[in-house]
Design a protein around this motif. Structure first.
Motif, PDB file in Angstrom:
ATOM      1  N   VAL A  58     -58.914  15.047 -58.321  1.00 27.86           N
ATOM      2  CA  VAL A  58     -59.351  15.736 -59.531  1.00 27.86           C
ATOM      3  C   VAL A  58     -58.882  17.198 -59.553  1.00 27.86           C
ATOM      4  O   VAL A  58     -58.160  17.613 -60.453  1.00 27.86           O
ATOM      5  CB  VAL A  58     -60.895  15.682 -59.681  1.00 27.86           C
ATOM      6  CG1 VAL A  58     -61.351  16.461 -60.904  1.00 27.86           C
ATOM      7  CG2 VAL A  58     -61.372  14.245 -59.766  1.00 27.86           C
ATOM      8  N   ILE A  59     -59.300  17.961 -58.546  1.00 25.53           N
ATOM      9  CA  ILE A  59     -59.075  19.409 -58.603  1.00 25.53           C
ATOM     10  C   ILE A  59     -57.593  19.766 -58.521  1.00 25.53           C
ATOM     11  O   ILE A  59     -57.099  20.541 -59.346  1.00 25.53           O
ATOM     12  CB  ILE A  59     -59.893  20.126 -57.510  1.00 25.53           C
ATOM     13  CG1 ILE A  59     -61.390  19.887 -57.742  1.00 25.53           C
ATOM     14  CG2 ILE A  59     -59.588  21.614 -57.499  1.00 25.53           C
ATOM     15  CD1 ILE A  59     -62.290  20.390 -56.645  1.00 25.53           C
ATOM     16  N   VAL A  60     -56.867  19.216 -57.544  1.00 24.42           N
ATOM     17  CA  VAL A  60     -55.448  19.554 -57.413  1.00 24.42           C
ATOM     18  C   VAL A  60     -54.645  19.070 -58.632  1.00 24.42           C
ATOM     19  O   VAL A  60     -53.868  19.846 -59.203  1.00 24.42           O
ATOM     20  CB  VAL A  60     -54.862  19.038 -56.076  1.00 24.42           C
ATOM     21  CG1 VAL A  60     -53.352  19.170 -56.049  1.00 24.42           C
ATOM     22  CG2 VAL A  60     -55.475  19.794 -54.901  1.00 24.42           C
ATOM     23  N   PRO A  61     -54.828  17.817 -59.083  1.00 24.95           N
ATOM     24  CA  PRO A  61     -54.081  17.404 -60.282  1.00 24.95           C
ATOM     25  C   PRO A  61     -54.433  18.227 -61.530  1.00 24.95           C
ATOM     26  O   PRO A  61     -53.547  18.571 -62.311  1.00 24.95           O
ATOM     27  CB  PRO A  61     -54.482  15.932 -60.477  1.00 24.95           C
ATOM     28  CG  PRO A  61     -54.898  15.469 -59.130  1.00 24.95           C
ATOM     29  CD  PRO A  61     -55.518  16.665 -58.473  1.00 24.95           C
ATOM     30  N   ASP A  62     -55.727  18.567 -61.698  1.00 23.05           N
ATOM     31  CA  ASP A  62     -56.111  19.374 -62.855  1.00 23.05           C
ATOM     32  C   ASP A  62     -55.541  20.786 -62.755  1.00 23.05           C
ATOM     33  O   ASP A  62     -55.168  21.383 -63.772  1.00 23.05           O
ATOM     34  CB  ASP A  62     -57.632  19.434 -62.992  1.00 23.05           C
ATOM     35  CG  ASP A  62     -58.215  18.131 -63.537  1.00 23.05           C
ATOM     36  OD1 ASP A  62     -57.430  17.214 -63.889  1.00 23.05           O
ATOM     37  OD2 ASP A  62     -59.459  18.023 -63.599  1.00 23.05           O
ATOM     38  N   THR A  63     -55.463  21.309 -61.545  1.00 23.26           N
ATOM     39  CA  THR A  63     -54.852  22.621 -61.341  1.00 23.26           C
ATOM     40  C   THR A  63     -53.373  22.565 -61.714  1.00 23.26           C
ATOM     41  O   THR A  63     -52.850  23.466 -62.364  1.00 23.26           O
ATOM     42  CB  THR A  63     -55.027  23.077 -59.871  1.00 23.26           C
ATOM     43  OG1 THR A  63     -56.421  23.147 -59.576  1.00 23.26           O
ATOM     44  CG2 THR A  63     -54.387  24.431 -59.630  1.00 23.26           C
TER      45      THR A  63
END
Length: 143
Positions: A58-63
């Motif tokens: 979630v966090i890395v792809p959204d970043t």
């Protein structure tokens, strides 16, 4: 929901889960205080795995999505303002932004790795200690 709204919501949810308290110059309310004694400091291997998976999925792809969006918008502005000092300034901002995103992504990946390594290490230590204790002969095992 836009990135800013989602980010604000996630920040609010994280803040609501935080326990904030301070204790100065007093004995603990319950025996055995000290580091790690608070209920909010306990986590399970499942929670650590879930946190590592959230970082990864979630966090890395959204970043990356947010970075790509900002890069496209900035590149468009730089092109539109070509020949102006503003374009050069935006290019400097974009370069700084890219460095910061790389730093953030590297940090997130280190945190993910640390969470997974902690699960492995602590589980291994726990199992190893359990086996060591079980291998000690004891008359209590007769009961």
């Amino acid at each position: 929901m836009g990135f800013d709204e989602e980010w604000a919501q996630l920040r609010d949810e994280a803040a609501s889960r935080q326990e904030t308290s301070m204790r100065l110059n007093q004995l603990p309310a319950e025996p055995g205080g000290g580091a790690g004694g608070g209920k909010g400091l306990v986590s399970t291997p499942t929670e650590k795995r879930a946190a590592a998976n959230t970082i990864e999925t979630v966090i890395v792809p959204d970043t990356k999505k947010a970075t790509d969006w900002a890069d496209e918008a900035t590149a468009g502005a730089v092109g539109a303002l070509k020949g102006w000092e503003t374009a050069a300034g935006l290019k400097t901002v974009q370069t700084t932004w890219e460095k910061q995103v790389k730093t953030l992504t590297a940090r997130l990946n280190r945190e993910k790795g640390a969470l997974r390594a902690t699960v492995t290490t602590l589980t291994g230590v726990d199992v190893g200690r359990g086996q060591a204790i079980a291998s000690i002969p004891s008359n209590l095992s007769k009961y």
